[in-house]
Design a protein around this motif. Structure first.
Motif, PDB file in Angstrom:
ATOM      1  N   LYS A 120      52.566  54.847  60.524  1.00  0.00           N
ATOM      2  CA  LYS A 120      51.298  55.058  61.224  1.00  0.00           C
ATOM      3  C   LYS A 120      50.209  54.522  60.316  1.00  0.00           C
ATOM      4  CE  LYS A 120      48.035  56.711  63.835  1.00  0.00           C
ATOM      5  NZ  LYS A 120      47.469  55.841  64.816  1.00  0.00           N
ATOM      6  N   VAL A 121      49.434  53.557  60.806  1.00  0.00           N
ATOM      7  CA  VAL A 121      48.418  52.893  59.993  1.00  0.00           C
ATOM      8  C   VAL A 121      47.034  53.201  60.551  1.00  0.00           C
ATOM      9  CG1 VAL A 121      47.577  50.662  59.184  1.00  0.00           C
ATOM     10  CG2 VAL A 121      50.015  51.056  59.408  1.00  0.00           C
ATOM     11  N   ILE A 122      46.089  53.494  59.650  1.00  0.00           N
ATOM     12  CA  ILE A 122      44.697  53.723  60.040  1.00  0.00           C
ATOM     13  C   ILE A 122      43.785  53.037  59.024  1.00  0.00           C
ATOM     14  CG2 ILE A 122      45.131  55.921  61.212  1.00  0.00           C
ATOM     15  CD1 ILE A 122      43.910  57.277  58.666  1.00  0.00           C
ATOM     16  N   TRP A 123      42.570  52.741  59.441  1.00  0.00           N
ATOM     17  CA  TRP A 123      41.554  52.216  58.545  1.00  0.00           C
ATOM     18  C   TRP A 123      40.744  53.395  58.034  1.00  0.00           C
ATOM     19  CZ3 TRP A 123      40.316  48.331  55.630  1.00  0.00           C
ATOM     20  CH2 TRP A 123      39.020  48.194  55.157  1.00  0.00           C
ATOM     21  N   ASP A 124      40.653  53.564  56.720  1.00  0.00           N
ATOM     22  CA  ASP A 124      39.838  54.611  56.107  1.00  0.00           C
ATOM     23  C   ASP A 124      38.508  53.987  55.707  1.00  0.00           C
ATOM     24  OD1 ASP A 124      38.705  56.680  54.700  1.00  0.00           O
ATOM     25  OD2 ASP A 124      40.206  56.691  53.103  1.00  0.00           O
ATOM     26  N   GLY A 125      37.509  54.191  56.545  1.00  0.00           N
ATOM     27  CA  GLY A 125      36.210  53.578  56.312  1.00  0.00           C
ATOM     28  C   GLY A 125      35.530  54.069  55.048  1.00  0.00           C
ATOM     29  N   ALA A 126      35.771  55.323  54.678  1.00  0.00           N
ATOM     30  CA  ALA A 126      35.137  55.883  53.482  1.00  0.00           C
ATOM     31  C   ALA A 126      35.582  55.155  52.218  1.00  0.00           C
ATOM     32  CB  ALA A 126      35.439  57.372  53.364  1.00  0.00           C
ATOM     33  N   SER A 127      36.862  54.794  52.154  1.00  0.00           N
ATOM     34  CA  SER A 127      37.367  54.091  50.967  1.00  0.00           C
ATOM     35  C   SER A 127      37.503  52.587  51.208  1.00  0.00           C
ATOM     36  CB  SER A 127      38.718  54.665  50.548  1.00  0.00           C
ATOM     37  OG  SER A 127      39.708  54.380  51.520  1.00  0.00           O
ATOM     38  N   HIS A 129      39.814  50.949  52.917  1.00  0.00           N
ATOM     39  CA  HIS A 129      41.203  50.536  52.739  1.00  0.00           C
ATOM     40  C   HIS A 129      42.025  50.939  53.956  1.00  0.00           C
ATOM     41  CE1 HIS A 129      40.126  50.671  48.373  1.00  0.00           C
ATOM     42  NE2 HIS A 129      40.874  49.588  48.395  1.00  0.00           N
ATOM     43  N   TRP A 130      43.105  50.190  54.177  1.00  0.00           N
ATOM     44  CA  TRP A 130      44.106  50.608  55.140  1.00  0.00           C
ATOM     45  C   TRP A 130      44.992  51.657  54.485  1.00  0.00           C
ATOM     46  CZ3 TRP A 130      43.902  49.390  60.089  1.00  0.00           C
ATOM     47  CH2 TRP A 130      43.162  48.285  60.463  1.00  0.00           C
ATOM     48  N   VAL A 131      45.407  52.658  55.247  1.00  0.00           N
ATOM     49  CA  VAL A 131      46.268  53.736  54.760  1.00  0.00           C
ATOM     50  C   VAL A 131      47.456  53.845  55.718  1.00  0.00           C
ATOM     51  CG1 VAL A 131      46.422  56.205  54.237  1.00  0.00           C
ATOM     52  CG2 VAL A 131      44.277  54.974  53.823  1.00  0.00           C
ATOM     53  N   SER A 142      52.883  58.727  52.067  1.00  0.00           N
ATOM     54  CA  SER A 142      51.715  57.915  52.406  1.00  0.00           C
ATOM     55  C   SER A 142      51.500  56.899  51.315  1.00  0.00           C
ATOM     56  CB  SER A 142      50.471  58.791  52.569  1.00  0.00           C
ATOM     57  OG  SER A 142      50.126  59.383  51.337  1.00  0.00           O
ATOM     58  N   THR A 143      50.879  55.814  51.680  1.00  0.00           N
ATOM     59  CA  THR A 143      50.604  54.750  50.725  1.00  0.00           C
ATOM     60  C   THR A 143      49.124  54.511  50.663  1.00  0.00           C
ATOM     61  OG1 THR A 143      50.835  53.022  52.371  1.00  0.00           O
ATOM     62  CG2 THR A 143      52.820  53.629  51.145  1.00  0.00           C
ATOM     63  N   LEU A 144      48.626  54.398  49.468  1.00  0.00           N
ATOM     64  CA  LEU A 144      47.225  54.083  49.248  1.00  0.00           C
ATOM     65  C   LEU A 144      47.180  52.811  48.423  1.00  0.00           C
ATOM     66  CD1 LEU A 144      45.944  57.648  48.344  1.00  0.00           C
ATOM     67  CD2 LEU A 144      45.628  56.435  50.489  1.00  0.00           C
ATOM     68  N   PRO A 145      46.160  52.013  48.581  1.00  0.00           N
ATOM     69  CA  PRO A 145      46.082  50.764  47.830  1.00  0.00           C
ATOM     70  C   PRO A 145      45.961  51.004  46.333  1.00  0.00           C
ATOM     71  CG  PRO A 145      44.082  51.137  49.078  1.00  0.00           C
ATOM     72  CD  PRO A 145      45.020  52.242  49.441  1.00  0.00           C
ATOM     73  N   GLN A 146      46.493  50.080  45.567  1.00  0.00           N
ATOM     74  CA  GLN A 146      46.353  50.141  44.110  1.00  0.00           C
ATOM     75  C   GLN A 146      44.927  49.802  43.729  1.00  0.00           C
ATOM     76  OE1 GLN A 146      48.878  51.074  42.073  1.00  0.00           O
ATOM     77  NE2 GLN A 146      50.118  51.408  43.898  1.00  0.00           N
ATOM     78  N   THR A 147      44.355  50.544  42.799  1.00  0.00           N
ATOM     79  CA  THR A 147      42.988  50.249  42.346  1.00  0.00           C
ATOM     80  C   THR A 147      42.993  49.830  40.894  1.00  0.00           C
ATOM     81  OG1 THR A 147      42.648  52.574  41.823  1.00  0.00           O
ATOM     82  CG2 THR A 147      41.893  51.782  44.000  1.00  0.00           C
TER      83      THR A 147
END
Length: 147
Positions: A120-127, A129-131, A142-147
């Protein structure tokens, strides 16, 4: 208007994704197949059956496929190994193209062949990034982008 991409049995055991729409969420209109089953990656690697997943409309071209491109992340499985692949549409979801870098998320332990599906993919506008959330074995990951 509601748009759904349904997984459907076709010709016995073959599955495909078909576009359907509804004005009232009761009566549905079926359209042609938009993602065929058994799609190889662009590089010719066989990634297996296309199964469950999710699709989003990228209104701001954050993924780079164009404004309002429909982006689908779907599980593919070959030889019991599940991994995630990306497909995109630039014609409002009437036809999808496999991303040349598939799989976008390989199975983390292909020798054990754990469950690794249903993204399940969503756009997180606050960060900005796609989550993605998906089932992994007997847990939700869950996967979060590498920073």
């Amino acid at each position: 208007m509601a748009y759904v991409f349904s997984l459907q049995r076709r010709l016995g055991t073959t599955l495909c994704h078909r576009r359907v729409t509804s004005e009232d969420m009761v009566n549905w209109t079926r359209y042609s197949v938009v993602i065929e089953k058994y799609q190889p990656a662009v590089n010719g690697v066989y990634l297996g059956d296309i199964e469950t997943g999710s699709a989003v409309v990228d209104t701001n071209n954050t993924a780079g496929f164009g404004v309002n491109a429909v982006v689908a992340i779907l599980t593919q499985m070959a030889d019991g190994i599940q991994q995630q692949s990306l497909f995109y549409s630039t014609d409002n979801g009437y036809m999808f193209t496999p991303f040349s870098g598939n799989p976008v998320m390989p199975n983390p332990d292909p020798t054990a062949k754990p469950a690794f599906w249903n993204p399940k993919v969503i756009w997180d506008g606050a960060s900005a990034h796609w989550v993605m959330a998906l089932a992994e074995g007997n847990k939700l990951a869950s996967t979060l982008p590498q920073t």
